[in-house]
Design a protein around this motif. Structure first.
Motif, mmCIF file in Angstrom:
data_model
loop_
_atom_site.group_PDB
_atom_site.id
_atom_site.type_symbol
_atom_site.label_atom_id
_atom_site.label_comp_id
_atom_site.label_asym_id
_atom_site.label_seq_id
_atom_site.Cartn_x
_atom_site.Cartn_y
_atom_site.Cartn_z
ATOM 1 N N LYS A 276 0.829 -1.204 0.000
ATOM 2 C CA LYS A 276 0.000 0.000 0.000
ATOM 3 C C LYS A 276 0.865 1.255 0.000
ATOM 4 O O LYS A 276 1.834 1.353 0.741
ATOM 5 N N VAL A 277 0.449 2.214 -0.819
ATOM 6 C CA VAL A 277 1.053 3.544 -0.850
ATOM 7 C C VAL A 277 -0.029 4.551 -0.473
ATOM 8 O O VAL A 277 -1.144 4.511 -1.011
ATOM 9 N N VAL A 278 0.282 5.446 0.447
ATOM 10 C CA VAL A 278 -0.658 6.499 0.843
ATOM 11 C C VAL A 278 -0.262 7.766 0.090
ATOM 12 O O VAL A 278 0.722 8.424 0.426
ATOM 13 N N LEU A 279 -1.033 8.100 -0.943
ATOM 14 C CA LEU A 279 -0.665 9.196 -1.837
ATOM 15 C C LEU A 279 -1.104 10.562 -1.300
ATOM 16 O O LEU A 279 -0.434 11.572 -1.534
ATOM 17 N N ASP A 280 -2.238 10.599 -0.597
ATOM 18 C CA ASP A 280 -2.703 11.891 -0.089
ATOM 19 C C ASP A 280 -3.393 11.703 1.248
ATOM 20 O O ASP A 280 -3.362 10.615 1.839
ATOM 21 N N GLY A 281 -4.015 12.783 1.727
ATOM 22 C CA GLY A 281 -4.652 12.755 3.027
ATOM 23 C C GLY A 281 -6.117 12.383 2.936
ATOM 24 O O GLY A 281 -6.510 11.499 2.187
ATOM 25 N N ALA A 282 -6.956 13.101 3.691
ATOM 26 C CA ALA A 282 -8.371 12.775 3.803
ATOM 27 C C ALA A 282 -9.223 14.022 3.571
ATOM 28 O O ALA A 282 -8.813 15.143 3.878
ATOM 29 N N TYR A 283 -10.433 13.807 3.028
ATOM 30 C CA TYR A 283 -11.328 14.935 2.810
ATOM 31 C C TYR A 283 -11.843 15.522 4.106
ATOM 32 O O TYR A 283 -12.039 16.734 4.218
ATOM 33 N N SER A 284 -12.084 14.684 5.106
ATOM 34 C CA SER A 284 -12.750 15.177 6.306
ATOM 35 C C SER A 284 -11.914 16.200 7.059
ATOM 36 O O SER A 284 -12.456 16.993 7.834
ATOM 37 N N ASN A 285 -10.574 16.192 6.872
ATOM 38 C CA ASN A 285 -9.775 17.275 7.467
ATOM 39 C C ASN A 285 -9.050 18.108 6.401
ATOM 40 O O ASN A 285 -8.068 18.764 6.678
ATOM 41 N N VAL A 326 -3.323 1.867 -3.748
ATOM 42 C CA VAL A 326 -2.966 3.275 -3.597
ATOM 43 C C VAL A 326 -4.114 4.018 -2.919
ATOM 44 O O VAL A 326 -5.230 4.063 -3.451
ATOM 45 N N HIS A 327 -3.827 4.568 -1.746
ATOM 46 C CA HIS A 327 -4.781 5.458 -1.080
ATOM 47 C C HIS A 327 -4.831 6.764 -1.880
ATOM 48 O O HIS A 327 -3.832 7.475 -1.979
ATOM 49 N N ALA A 328 -6.000 7.042 -2.454
ATOM 50 C CA ALA A 328 -6.184 8.277 -3.220
ATOM 51 C C ALA A 328 -7.608 8.752 -3.006
ATOM 52 O O ALA A 328 -8.561 8.078 -3.403
ATOM 53 N N MET A 329 -7.761 9.911 -2.382
ATOM 54 C CA MET A 329 -9.089 10.465 -2.112
ATOM 55 C C MET A 329 -9.375 11.697 -2.970
ATOM 56 O O MET A 329 -10.425 11.801 -3.595
ATOM 57 N N GLY A 330 -8.447 12.646 -2.990
ATOM 58 C CA GLY A 330 -8.656 13.864 -3.762
ATOM 59 C C GLY A 330 -8.633 13.611 -5.257
ATOM 60 O O GLY A 330 -7.984 12.681 -5.747
ATOM 61 N N ASP A 331 -9.313 14.467 -6.020
ATOM 62 C CA ASP A 331 -9.379 14.263 -7.468
ATOM 63 C C ASP A 331 -7.998 14.368 -8.116
ATOM 64 O O ASP A 331 -7.702 13.667 -9.093
ATOM 65 N N ARG A 332 -7.127 15.191 -7.574
ATOM 66 C CA ARG A 332 -5.783 15.305 -8.136
ATOM 67 C C ARG A 332 -4.977 14.031 -7.879
ATOM 68 O O ARG A 332 -4.234 13.570 -8.745
ATOM 69 N N ASP A 335 -6.339 11.335 -10.282
ATOM 70 C CA ASP A 335 -5.811 11.516 -11.626
ATOM 71 C C ASP A 335 -4.361 11.035 -11.720
ATOM 72 O O ASP A 335 -3.963 10.433 -12.722
ATOM 73 N N ARG A 336 -3.587 11.283 -10.678
ATOM 74 C CA ARG A 336 -2.173 10.921 -10.734
ATOM 75 C C ARG A 336 -1.988 9.417 -10.767
ATOM 76 O O ARG A 336 -1.071 8.918 -11.443
ATOM 77 N N VAL A 337 -2.834 8.673 -10.067
ATOM 78 C CA VAL A 337 -2.728 7.210 -10.111
ATOM 79 C C VAL A 337 -2.901 6.712 -11.540
ATOM 80 O O VAL A 337 -2.119 5.894 -12.035
ATOM 81 N N VAL A 338 -3.915 7.227 -12.230
ATOM 82 C CA VAL A 338 -4.154 6.793 -13.602
ATOM 83 C C VAL A 338 -3.024 7.241 -14.519
ATOM 84 O O VAL A 338 -2.548 6.478 -15.369
ATOM 85 N N GLU A 339 -2.575 8.456 -14.359
ATOM 86 C CA GLU A 339 -1.487 8.960 -15.208
ATOM 87 C C GLU A 339 -0.232 8.104 -15.071
ATOM 88 O O GLU A 339 0.473 7.871 -16.065
ATOM 89 N N LEU A 340 0.032 7.607 -13.878
ATOM 90 C CA LEU A 340 1.250 6.819 -13.662
ATOM 91 C C LEU A 340 1.135 5.400 -14.198
ATOM 92 O O LEU A 340 2.147 4.805 -14.595
ATOM 93 N N PHE A 341 -0.091 4.841 -14.221
ATOM 94 C CA PHE A 341 -0.189 3.399 -14.486
ATOM 95 C C PHE A 341 -1.068 3.011 -15.674
ATOM 96 O O PHE A 341 -1.023 1.854 -16.106
ATOM 97 N N ILE A 356 -7.434 1.071 -6.154
ATOM 98 C CA ILE A 356 -7.524 2.447 -5.670
ATOM 99 C C ILE A 356 -8.385 2.431 -4.410
ATOM 100 O O ILE A 356 -9.522 1.949 -4.443
ATOM 101 N N GLU A 357 -7.816 2.939 -3.328
ATOM 102 C CA GLU A 357 -8.511 2.909 -2.051
ATOM 103 C C GLU A 357 -9.215 4.238 -1.799
ATOM 104 O O GLU A 357 -8.601 5.294 -1.893
#
Length: 525
Positions: A276-285, A326-332, A335-341, A356-357
């Motif tokens: 698992k890779v944590v790419l970004d944070g969380a929407y709730s904070n 890949v932990h990915a919550m934000g739209d950016r 998008d980056r997960v798809v762009e990379l793979f 995609i988590e």
């Protein structure tokens, strides 16, 4: 051999696939059919009750729970203010012996606090000033500690923020105890004494018992490296009675590279299934990585790892024949997960190579892109998030994003490898792994306080249950589960009410009456 008859058996084969009887031989289903065809005088009479295939929680954290078993639960609805938090932790502190013992908690959601602010060291100093206190926020990405914990960790006004994280500060520049994102939390948490291995094993066995009470027979642990030697520890728990199937996904740490896997590591009811890779944070904070700034701010959230680390984790997964999650919550971040793979060749057959988590914001265009590239993608997402954390999402999402927020109906129609899951304990609700709570949220699309949230994304009860059974099984290598069919595990849950016919607003009150794992009853309410 045990035959079960006179049930309403949802087999998980499709939205309309029901039977009334089945047979389990040596833990494996060998026949599914009609109760009229049963001739076994010793058949177990299900009394007309509803039966589901054993349920799968495709994104949860038993290793985190085992590693923080000493933490008090501070989830809503029990904790709804900073005063509530102090009260719960203070009562917990009174049960802890040892003058230097840490006082730990987890699960508070500051967006529900009437004062609308994160608690700080000043709040937790009301509990103790002579011993350390730390409590994790509900997203498990951030935390708050008291002044003593800051002192132990050596965090001062001169301390540099970790990459992709922050030590929040007061107006004078002094750390205020708020630790934003995982790297900042880890600086303090590194000083917390780890529970003994025996304590961790016993905690995992107890977690398995709790999962059985929910009808859950298999899980994906999406950060199993929260304890040392997770594969060895979980297998030791199996020797002590754990019956849950567990797919382990250790976290990717460029400072501590993972070793290469053996065939034994990748096989069996407890196995390493990915990284698992944590790419970004969380929407709730408001730390999810987003294209447009959050409302009323210039903040775009946090990107936690760079491309090189994400690609290195993918290379390790490909080399070792396991999934990349890949932990990915934000739209950016999405998008980056798809762009990379998207242009890479998939390396796994039958299940997606890249999971995609969470995937909070999924537009029609993004879903089409997931399906058009060479790479095979799947998603583990949630309904309990918007149900429990609406207060945070209300502040983080722009109005035009709501139709694309957790669009379960769209995902159900457009992506086969798809699961609903709990993310427990990184969810702002006590009992977040109650499958029926998530099913009701998927059907009604209403939050904990009754607010409608994207009604067009609602799905039916059978559809939601498939996302906890056969569709969930298509997302990960949890073999032998997800359906009641010949050749698969004789694992199933018997309900106390018929979830298919109760009023929609009563779905969450349906309870599991019995759970059977591979032909053995493991839970009786």
């Amino acid at each position: 051999m045990t035959t079960f008859t006179n049930g309403r058996v949802f087999t998980g084969e499709s939205e309309t696939a029901f039977a009334s009887a089945f047979r389990v031989v040596d833990g494996i289903v060998d026949w599914v059919g009609d109760a009229a065809d049963v001739t076994d005088a010793d058949a177990v009479d299900l009394g007309g009750r509803t039966v589901l295939p054993g349920l799968l929680d495709s994104h949860t954290h038993p290793a985190l729970l085992a590693g923080t078993a000493a933490a008090a639960e501070c989830f809503p609805p029990a904790v709804l203010s900073a005063d509530d938090l102090v009260r719960v932790l203070d009562a917990h502190a009174a049960t802890i012996s040892g003058a230097d013992a840490w006082v730990l908690g987890r699960g508070f959601d500051d967006t529900k606090f009437p004062e609308g602010r994160m608690p700080t060291a000043a709040d937790l100093d009301r509990i103790a000033t002579d011993r350390p206190v730390l409590v994790w926020r509900c997203d498990a990405h951030s935390a708050v500690c008291n002044t003593r914990a800051l002192e132990i960790a050596g965090i001062t006004a001169a301390t540099v923020d970790p990459e992709g994280a922050r030590f929040e500060r007061d107006t004078d520049g002094n750390p205020n105890g708020v630790l934003t994102e995982i790297a900042a939390v880890n600086v303090v948490a590194a000083f917390i004494p780890a529970p003994s291995r025996d304590e961790q094993i016993d905690a995992i066995v107890a977690i398995g018992d709790e999962l059985a009470s929910r009808g859950i027979v298999a899980v994906c642990d999406l950060l199993s490296s929260r304890i040392d030697r997770p594969l060895e520890t979980f297998r030791a728990a199996a020797e002590r009675g754990l019956r849950t199937r567990v797919a382990l996904y250790p976290g990717w740490d460029p400072e501590a590279p993972l070793g290469e896997l053996t065939d034994d590591d990748r096989t069996g009811p407890i196995r390493i299934a990915g990284v698992k890779v944590v790419l970004d944070g969380a929407y709730s904070n408001r730390t999810a990585w987003v294209h447009e700034a959050y409302p009323d701010s210039c903040d775009h959230g946090l990107r936690l790892v760079d491309d090189a680390d994400v690609l290195a984790a993918g290379d390790w997964a490909r080399r070792n024949g396991v999934q990349l999650a890949v932990h990915a919550m934000g739209d950016r971040a999405l998008d980056r997960v798809v762009e990379l793979f998207e242009d890479q060749e998939p390396w796994l057959d039958g299940i997606p190579s890249v999971r995609i988590e969470h995937a909070t914001i999924v537009s029609d265009a993004y879903l089409a892109r997931l399906g058009s590239g060479r790479m095979s993608f799947g998603i583990a997402t949630h309904t309990v998030f918007f149900f429990a954390e609406y207060d945070g999402y209300e502040k983080a999402l722009r109005v035009e994003q709501v139709p694309d927020a957790y669009p379960i109906a769209r995902l159900y129609a457009g992506l086969e490898p798809l699961a609903l899951s709990s993310d427990r304990p990184a969810t702002a609700w006590s009992g977040a792994d109650d499958v029926m709570l998530s099913v009701e949220a998927a059907v009604r699309r209403r939050t904990y306080n009754g607010i409608e949230f994207g009604a067009e994304a609602a799905i039916t009860v059978p559809q939601a249950l498939l996302l906890y059974t056969s569709r969930a099984a298509s997302l990960s290598p949890l073999e032998g589960v997800g359906r009641l069919a010949p050749g698969l595990d004789g694992s199933f849950a018997v309900l106390d009410r018929d979830v298919f016919t109760v009023p929609d607003d009563e779905i969450a009150s349906v309870r599991v009456a019995e759970t059977w794992i591979r032909g053995e009853r493991m839970f009786l309410r």
